[in-house]
Design a protein around this motif. Sequence first.
Motif, PDB file in Angstrom:
ATOM      1  N   ILE A  35     -22.359 -27.817  52.135  1.00 16.30           N
ATOM      2  CA  ILE A  35     -22.677 -28.597  51.288  1.00 16.30           C
ATOM      3  C   ILE A  35     -22.532 -28.056  49.828  1.00 16.30           C
ATOM      4  O   ILE A  35     -22.273 -28.602  48.722  1.00 16.30           O
ATOM      5  CB  ILE A  35     -24.155 -28.814  51.409  1.00 16.30           C
ATOM      6  CG1 ILE A  35     -24.386 -29.873  52.684  1.00 16.30           C
ATOM      7  CG2 ILE A  35     -25.007 -29.421  50.234  1.00 16.30           C
ATOM      8  CD1 ILE A  35     -25.922 -30.142  53.034  1.00 16.30           C
ATOM      9  N   GLY A  36     -22.812 -26.637  49.788  1.00 17.49           N
ATOM     10  CA  GLY A  36     -22.813 -25.968  48.622  1.00 17.49           C
ATOM     11  C   GLY A  36     -21.575 -25.951  48.132  1.00 17.49           C
ATOM     12  O   GLY A  36     -21.202 -25.765  46.683  1.00 17.49           O
ATOM     13  N   ILE A  37     -20.528 -25.812  48.839  1.00 14.80           N
ATOM     14  CA  ILE A  37     -19.100 -25.857  48.309  1.00 14.80           C
ATOM     15  C   ILE A  37     -18.506 -27.238  47.892  1.00 14.80           C
ATOM     16  O   ILE A  37     -17.950 -27.364  47.009  1.00 14.80           O
ATOM     17  CB  ILE A  37     -18.118 -25.155  49.287  1.00 14.80           C
ATOM     18  CG1 ILE A  37     -18.571 -23.720  49.395  1.00 14.80           C
ATOM     19  CG2 ILE A  37     -16.729 -25.532  49.182  1.00 14.80           C
ATOM     20  CD1 ILE A  37     -17.793 -22.896  50.248  1.00 14.80           C
ATOM     21  N   ALA A  38     -19.081 -28.139  48.583  1.00 13.33           N
ATOM     22  CA  ALA A  38     -18.355 -29.486  48.539  1.00 13.33           C
ATOM     23  C   ALA A  38     -19.091 -30.420  47.502  1.00 13.33           C
ATOM     24  O   ALA A  38     -18.504 -31.124  46.985  1.00 13.33           O
ATOM     25  CB  ALA A  38     -18.189 -30.271  49.970  1.00 13.33           C
ATOM     26  N   LEU A  96     -27.320 -22.696  44.647  1.00 13.27           N
ATOM     27  CA  LEU A  96     -26.527 -23.379  45.721  1.00 13.27           C
ATOM     28  C   LEU A  96     -24.940 -23.156  46.262  1.00 13.27           C
ATOM     29  O   LEU A  96     -24.741 -22.537  47.206  1.00 13.27           O
ATOM     30  CB  LEU A  96     -26.755 -24.912  45.767  1.00 13.27           C
ATOM     31  CG  LEU A  96     -27.029 -25.556  47.132  1.00 13.27           C
ATOM     32  CD1 LEU A  96     -28.001 -25.055  47.861  1.00 13.27           C
ATOM     33  CD2 LEU A  96     -27.340 -26.925  46.978  1.00 13.27           C
ATOM     34  N   PRO A  97     -24.120 -23.374  45.141  1.00 17.48           N
ATOM     35  CA  PRO A  97     -22.843 -22.868  45.396  1.00 17.48           C
ATOM     36  C   PRO A  97     -22.656 -21.481  45.757  1.00 17.48           C
ATOM     37  O   PRO A  97     -21.791 -21.212  46.610  1.00 17.48           O
ATOM     38  CB  PRO A  97     -21.943 -23.740  44.116  1.00 17.48           C
ATOM     39  CG  PRO A  97     -22.943 -23.961  43.116  1.00 17.48           C
ATOM     40  CD  PRO A  97     -24.404 -24.029  43.866  1.00 17.48           C
ATOM     41  N   ASN A  98     -23.526 -20.649  45.085  1.00 20.14           N
ATOM     42  CA  ASN A  98     -23.300 -19.376  45.242  1.00 20.14           C
ATOM     43  C   ASN A  98     -23.800 -18.961  46.845  1.00 20.14           C
ATOM     44  O   ASN A  98     -23.256 -17.889  47.535  1.00 20.14           O
ATOM     45  CB  ASN A  98     -23.763 -18.394  44.433  1.00 20.14           C
ATOM     46  CG  ASN A  98     -22.752 -18.164  42.888  1.00 20.14           C
ATOM     47  OD1 ASN A  98     -21.752 -17.963  42.986  1.00 20.14           O
ATOM     48  ND2 ASN A  98     -23.149 -19.352  42.052  1.00 20.14           N
ATOM     49  N   ILE A  99     -24.648 -19.334  47.240  1.00 21.25           N
ATOM     50  CA  ILE A  99     -25.222 -19.400  48.556  1.00 21.25           C
ATOM     51  C   ILE A  99     -24.123 -19.479  49.359  1.00 21.25           C
ATOM     52  O   ILE A  99     -24.147 -18.710  50.341  1.00 21.25           O
ATOM     53  CB  ILE A  99     -26.642 -20.155  48.744  1.00 21.25           C
ATOM     54  CG1 ILE A  99     -27.744 -19.486  47.817  1.00 21.25           C
ATOM     55  CG2 ILE A  99     -26.908 -19.940  50.079  1.00 21.25           C
ATOM     56  CD1 ILE A  99     -29.091 -20.535  48.217  1.00 21.25           C
ATOM     57  N   ALA A 100     -23.621 -20.703  49.323  1.00 23.64           N
ATOM     58  CA  ALA A 100     -22.590 -21.182  50.050  1.00 23.64           C
ATOM     59  C   ALA A 100     -21.469 -20.042  50.107  1.00 23.64           C
ATOM     60  O   ALA A 100     -21.116 -19.456  51.462  1.00 23.64           O
ATOM     61  CB  ALA A 100     -22.110 -22.312  49.559  1.00 23.64           C
ATOM     62  N   TYR A 101     -20.871 -19.560  49.111  1.00 26.32           N
ATOM     63  CA  TYR A 101     -19.820 -18.785  49.106  1.00 26.32           C
ATOM     64  C   TYR A 101     -20.142 -17.503  49.857  1.00 26.32           C
ATOM     65  O   TYR A 101     -19.710 -16.706  50.681  1.00 26.32           O
ATOM     66  CB  TYR A 101     -19.386 -18.306  47.584  1.00 26.32           C
ATOM     67  CG  TYR A 101     -18.127 -19.467  47.217  1.00 26.32           C
ATOM     68  CD1 TYR A 101     -17.154 -19.359  47.901  1.00 26.32           C
ATOM     69  CD2 TYR A 101     -18.517 -20.268  46.361  1.00 26.32           C
ATOM     70  CE1 TYR A 101     -15.996 -20.376  47.624  1.00 26.32           C
ATOM     71  CE2 TYR A 101     -17.371 -20.936  46.040  1.00 26.32           C
ATOM     72  CZ  TYR A 101     -16.451 -21.187  46.615  1.00 26.32           C
ATOM     73  OH  TYR A 101     -15.290 -22.141  46.325  1.00 26.32           O
ATOM     74  N   ALA A 110     -18.575 -13.983  40.871  1.00 26.24           N
ATOM     75  CA  ALA A 110     -19.881 -15.111  41.101  1.00 26.24           C
ATOM     76  C   ALA A 110     -20.461 -14.987  39.787  1.00 26.24           C
ATOM     77  O   ALA A 110     -21.033 -16.362  39.311  1.00 26.24           O
ATOM     78  CB  ALA A 110     -20.797 -14.413  42.026  1.00 26.24           C
ATOM     79  N   THR A 111     -20.696 -13.941  38.893  1.00 29.51           N
ATOM     80  CA  THR A 111     -21.162 -14.126  37.679  1.00 29.51           C
ATOM     81  C   THR A 111     -20.625 -15.201  36.631  1.00 29.51           C
ATOM     82  O   THR A 111     -20.984 -15.995  35.960  1.00 29.51           O
ATOM     83  CB  THR A 111     -21.234 -12.802  37.085  1.00 29.51           C
ATOM     84  OG1 THR A 111     -21.332 -11.843  37.839  1.00 29.51           O
ATOM     85  CG2 THR A 111     -22.410 -12.735  35.975  1.00 29.51           C
TER      86      THR A 111
END
Lengths: 290, 323, 307
Positions: C137-140, C182-187, C238-239
Amino acid sequence: MSADVAPAPGVSTLRLQARRFRRNRLAMASVVVLALIVALCFLGPYAFPFTGEDADFDNISAPARLTWPHLFGTDDFGRDLLVRVLEGGQVSLTIGFLGALVAGVIGVLYGAVAGYAGGRTDGVMMRLVEVLYGFPYVILVILLSLLFGGGNVALFAAIVFTLWLTPAVIVRAQAQSLAQKEFVQAARAGGMTGPAIVVQHIVPNCVSTVIVYGSLLVPEVILSESFLSFLGIGIREPQASWGNLIQAGTAAMGSDLRLLLLPGGLLALVLLCLNFIADGLRDAFDPNDR
Amino acid sequence: MTGSLLSIRDLGVRFRLPQGEAVAVDGVSLDLAAGEVLGIVGESGSGKSQILYAMMGLLAANGRATGQVLFEGQDLLALPPDRLDRVRGDRLSMIFQDPMTSLNPYMRVGDQLAEGLIVHKGLSRTEARAEAVRMLDRVRIPDAAARARRYPHEFSGGMRQRVMIAMALLARPKLLLADEPTTALDVTIQAQVLDLMAELGRETGTAIILVTHDLGVVARLCDRVAVLYGGRVMEEAPAETLFDTPAHPYTRGLLAAMPRLETALTPRLGTIPGTPRSGGTVTGCPFVDRCEARLPVCSTDRPPLRDLTPGHRAACHLTGAAP
Amino acid sequence: MLRFVGKRLWHGGLTLAALVTLTFFVMRLAPGGPFSRNRKISPEVQANIEAAFHLDEPLWMQFGRFVWGVLRLDLGPSTRHRDYSVNDLIASGLPYSLTIGLWAVVIATLVGVALGLAGALRRNSATDYLAGLVGVIGIAIPIFVIGPVLQATFALRLDWLPVGGIGEGWRSLILPVIVLALPNIAYISRLTRTSMIETLRENHVRTARAKGIGWRRVLWRHTLTGTLLPVIAYLGPATAAIITGSILIETIFAVPGIGRHFVDAALNRDYPLVMGITLLYGAILILLNIATDVIRAILDPRIRNER
């Protein structure tokens, strides 16, 4: 004498990898879904008696009732939402695949040349990549799309310009090790010129890496396009793209979520499929990686 | 063979693979007395290393061991993880094949040694470190006190394996398992490292199981030898007996393939034709395909291990038929 | 170590100089100017305004003036927000951007690492699948889709949290921080999971297990460093992702941070403000990259010895 000495990925290897990919159910399902979405975006609009830019003043802000002709209703200009989303998909998908292709080709050639040449040339070329890598991506892409004067072409150029770096770095590493291989040295000893070696030996032997990382570029380009269009820098009204449709949907979400969910959902679905396909390709080409 | 330290009974090791189950070790039984040095020889894939991994509870996730491994009266295979942890690293320890990757690259060498003492013997950090330095000194690491504060990448391969030996012997184990400890090292220092291991083993009264494919090493260091093929013991004997009067055709083949000073003038070394078969259980003798003296019975009946003389056993229909 | 940091600072300074120079000239080359939008200004007035901002000078003089300003930490006046200097605007916006960004980094790292470790240690368990789902979810799903959806759900429908703005203190922060994280949690969870699985396969972990020091201690002392090194290496890039994200977040949630300023400034050709924020973003990115390199060097003696 030299072209046939390269142990380029043989047909059998590729076939094996293709078979491995086909056995990956998630990836294959994603291919099917993606193909359906592409077909729907490019063919679907022909089924309707109007385009996404035609306003139907009798049906302004019509809700989604799944009745002909406005299946998902209209926006506040009376434009059919479904057709606009499909047409926006054409723009987003075209930019995505084309952008990934162009960025990929530039990156692969750049990386192959740098890796094969080595020495000072490599040093200078990679220092440039390093500097560009140090730039915050958003700043670069926003500035570039302004520089190129806004509009679709500017957007495309800006995205390509910011995304060729990663394939370049990856291919360079591979080209570097390939340059040491016997068959490349044999080609050189056989009098083949540098550019010919790069094109005939280095690039074909990077194919699997390129496919894997290239497949990751497509969602990145699509995301960049919609991101910029969302901010009002990319594709502009009245032309539709998923980014600006989502933006319009956000503005109207207080009253009506469907304007947000239709383009947003489709975008998410495409990104999801592309990610699964990329994962599947990586597993197929590089089974030890997991 | 009084006061058995270790008694392996009918040990089997199987791996679940996508294409079915593979048998790595098949019904191996061995005994070891305190202070004894046992060599296990065999080609790669003969299952010799898996015996050690099974004993240490270090089999890969898809591997399963059956049978019994009685060490000081406890069945290692039946111990729950926390009880096994009280044994391994303390009274039972192991040296691995590849010293380059077997040490933690992020931890000082001295701390890696001291760790075991802190956990098993309840020493304080300072005491354990001092003990570690003394041990490094005994495996002839020059300037041990300073070296203990360095990281593994600052050591050469030979030094790292000596560190591994120090780590394994630090707790003064009753039994040391050595899995081809020198194959990754330069030929010039292989002997040095092995001799050091054997010498320290003698000093601490530690029994050793040495897994190797090098018969020369076995001849120099081992009291007794077990020859493994296809996951089974083919022959077991005191080292001298085995070299003087090998009974099994496979052992004879191995010995013929071994270079010796006296035979240096013979034009070519012997070879065993064929390659070991892999996977699956076999009904007959696992060596049958490559054996030059095979009988019809060899492909149908599994030859049992039979005593030829006290302490000398072999699993071959030929030796049973004509003693 | 000092030399290592010094060298990285020097390289970072060069990159920053290149970034600022490029930004300066690209901005000027782009069509349009800060005052070309105003409809009815007489040419004289326009000339006066441009003179006030030194826009009538040759480009190289303007650049020199800008560089001199940077050296004195004075970024000049904004051309769009009259009566405000760029310093003022950054000083007013930065606290919001930093608060949201830092919380997002902290939460993304903690949650991402925890999910990744749990997934690696209990492969194919419910936790593993949950982590995989969050990752997908976080990536897509892009920030600008999930953000408005959460707004519509938790603010408009359920009325639990404010839609946007900064009026309600920490309650205003919850949605922006979650969406940005969220996207960073995913990665991070994906990265941690593969890294942990690889580390567990390493020979030195087997050695540690053979020492009989207990599973807990094996995990804690012998796998954590190796697992986290790639994760820490990712925190630099990530930053950059957080900076990108914060521009969107500030637009979606109407936060008066510097990200929103940047987009406005770029669209309105507010040269000084664009330059100021570019400089700031560039410096943050470079410093964080150096910081992650230093942390990696502290954890990994091999990196330390390399340079």
